[in-house]
Write a protein that holds these residues in place. Sequence first.
Motif, short mmCIF file in Angstrom:
data_model
loop_
_atom_site.label_atom_id
_atom_site.label_comp_id
_atom_site.label_asym_id
_atom_site.label_seq_id
_atom_site.Cartn_x
_atom_site.Cartn_y
_atom_site.Cartn_z
N LYS A 36 0.83 -1.21 0.00
CA LYS A 36 0.00 0.00 0.00
C LYS A 36 0.86 1.26 0.00
CE LYS A 36 -3.81 2.11 2.61
NZ LYS A 36 -4.73 1.93 3.75
N LYS A 37 2.01 1.19 0.69
CA LYS A 37 2.87 2.37 0.80
C LYS A 37 3.59 2.69 -0.51
CE LYS A 37 3.80 1.42 5.70
NZ LYS A 37 4.82 0.99 6.68
N THR A 38 3.79 1.69 -1.35
CA THR A 38 4.60 1.91 -2.56
C THR A 38 3.81 1.84 -3.86
OG1 THR A 38 5.14 -0.45 -2.60
CG2 THR A 38 6.67 1.00 -1.43
N ALA A 39 2.63 1.22 -3.84
CA ALA A 39 1.86 1.02 -5.08
C ALA A 39 1.35 2.35 -5.64
CB ALA A 39 0.70 0.08 -4.82
N LYS A 40 1.47 2.49 -6.94
CA LYS A 40 0.96 3.67 -7.63
C LYS A 40 -0.22 3.24 -8.48
CE LYS A 40 5.44 6.03 -7.76
NZ LYS A 40 6.49 6.61 -8.63
N ILE A 41 -1.41 3.61 -8.03
CA ILE A 41 -2.65 3.17 -8.68
C ILE A 41 -3.44 4.39 -9.13
CG2 ILE A 41 -4.80 1.87 -8.37
CD1 ILE A 41 -3.34 0.27 -6.18
N LYS A 42 -3.82 4.39 -10.38
CA LYS A 42 -4.55 5.52 -10.96
C LYS A 42 -5.86 5.75 -10.19
CE LYS A 42 -6.13 7.34 -15.39
NZ LYS A 42 -6.28 7.07 -16.84
N ARG A 45 -4.30 8.50 -4.31
CA ARG A 45 -3.00 9.02 -3.88
C ARG A 45 -2.16 7.87 -3.33
NH1 ARG A 45 -3.77 13.47 0.34
NH2 ARG A 45 -5.63 12.27 0.87
N GLN A 46 -0.83 7.99 -3.48
CA GLN A 46 0.05 6.92 -3.02
C GLN A 46 -0.15 6.69 -1.52
OE1 GLN A 46 4.01 7.17 -4.53
NE2 GLN A 46 4.85 5.67 -3.10
N GLY A 47 -0.38 5.43 -1.16
CA GLY A 47 -0.59 5.07 0.25
C GLY A 47 -2.04 5.10 0.67
N LYS A 48 -2.96 5.48 -0.25
CA LYS A 48 -4.38 5.61 0.11
C LYS A 48 -5.28 4.57 -0.58
CE LYS A 48 -3.71 9.17 2.74
NZ LYS A 48 -3.92 9.05 4.22
N ALA A 49 -4.70 3.71 -1.41
CA ALA A 49 -5.54 2.73 -2.10
C ALA A 49 -6.08 1.70 -1.11
CB ALA A 49 -4.72 2.01 -3.18
#
Length: 441
Positions: A36-42, A45-49
């Motif tokens: 969760k801390k590193t994943a970049k998901i469209k 925000r980073q860390g909020k998915a």
Amino acid sequence: MQATVEDISSVKKVLHIEIPVEKITSELDKAYNTLKKTAKIKGFRQGKAPRSVLERLYKRDVLADVSSSLIQDSFFEALKEKALEPIGNPQIDPPELSADSPYSYDATIEIKPALGAIDFKGLELKKTVYDVTDDMVDGQLKMLQSNLAQKTPLKEKRPAADGDFVIVDYEGFQDGKSFEEVGKTENFTMKLGDGAILDAFDKEILGSNTGDDKEFSITFPEDYHNEKLAGQIVDFKVAVKDILEEELPDIDDEFAKKLGKFESLEALKTSIRENLVQGYEKRTEQELNEQAFTDLIGKVDFEVPEILVNFELENIVADAERSFSYHNMSFEDAGISRESLTEKYRDTAEKQARRHLILGGIIEQEALTLSDEELDEGLREMADAYRQPFEGFKNYFMTQQDKLAYFKETLLEKKAMKLILEHANMNEVKAEEAPKEADTE
């Protein structure tokens, strides 16, 4: 974690390992929190998915990583708990990890056999003493003479005789068609009597004259070294192109000097005698080693782990491949398969594995160690054998820890072998006739 051991044999075990669901849940939580801390998901925000999104996108990868980590940790924990020391890698076919049930898997391992105390003292061994005679030295001189012989055209026209060199073109056929295994060969030089192809082939060429064309059939023996020719009947067409005779040099001082480093024939004879003595001493040592291990293997009964037998087999096949490669050949060229070699040398490989295990047991039993001086002496001998500077050779080994460990084990095995022979009862007997194959190089 729960672990139980199933005994397949004295050296083969299966570890049945089960990891509780609580541990799985904990490890999955950690993995998703890290992701969760590193994943970049469209769209996030980073860390909020949210975890549901992470699971939808990365579940397969996370489960694979967590199962791999769980297996590694639990396997070594189980080994420690059950006091097992495996050799080689375990066989594990990991099932798919589930988030809501315990994780169970099996690990098949092999361990060294428990040999117990090895009674290696007092073996009754026959030590064969080989005397080097003048006839043996003369025999070596004749071999060298043959190596320096010249092949010259016949001084007078005559049929080919035993010992002549014949240049031929030949082709093998079956059912009237060219046979691939003995395809068309041109300008092949063969010495009649050596059986380069087959003794029967040589006999068909004996008595031929230059320019003769010959046709004949040969049946290859069932144990012929080329498996594709074994038992085959092949029709040959042969053209005799030339006949050469062997012209031998005189065995004198000039002959010795042609070999490169000898000032006289006597110096050459002295060197040959010394090499024969060393060769027979080496042979005697090998014979004693074989006798000792035949006795010890009969005394010490144990199962050999299959992984050690396979390791020895791989070395045997690799040595054979190197030997063929040195002569610019392959297994395929000789009609040999890896499978046939593996089957042929399995017993040899098992004996070698037993030998290493027995020596290892004696090393441990007698608490044998290597001093720095003994290691240096061993490295120096090897450096001399490879004609390499000692310091550079030593520095190479010091940077190759796996090779150094193997070399140390080899030296310790030699030390254990020396100990066995020192405590044996030697009965010296003179050889009726020294074998001709002593190492005289």
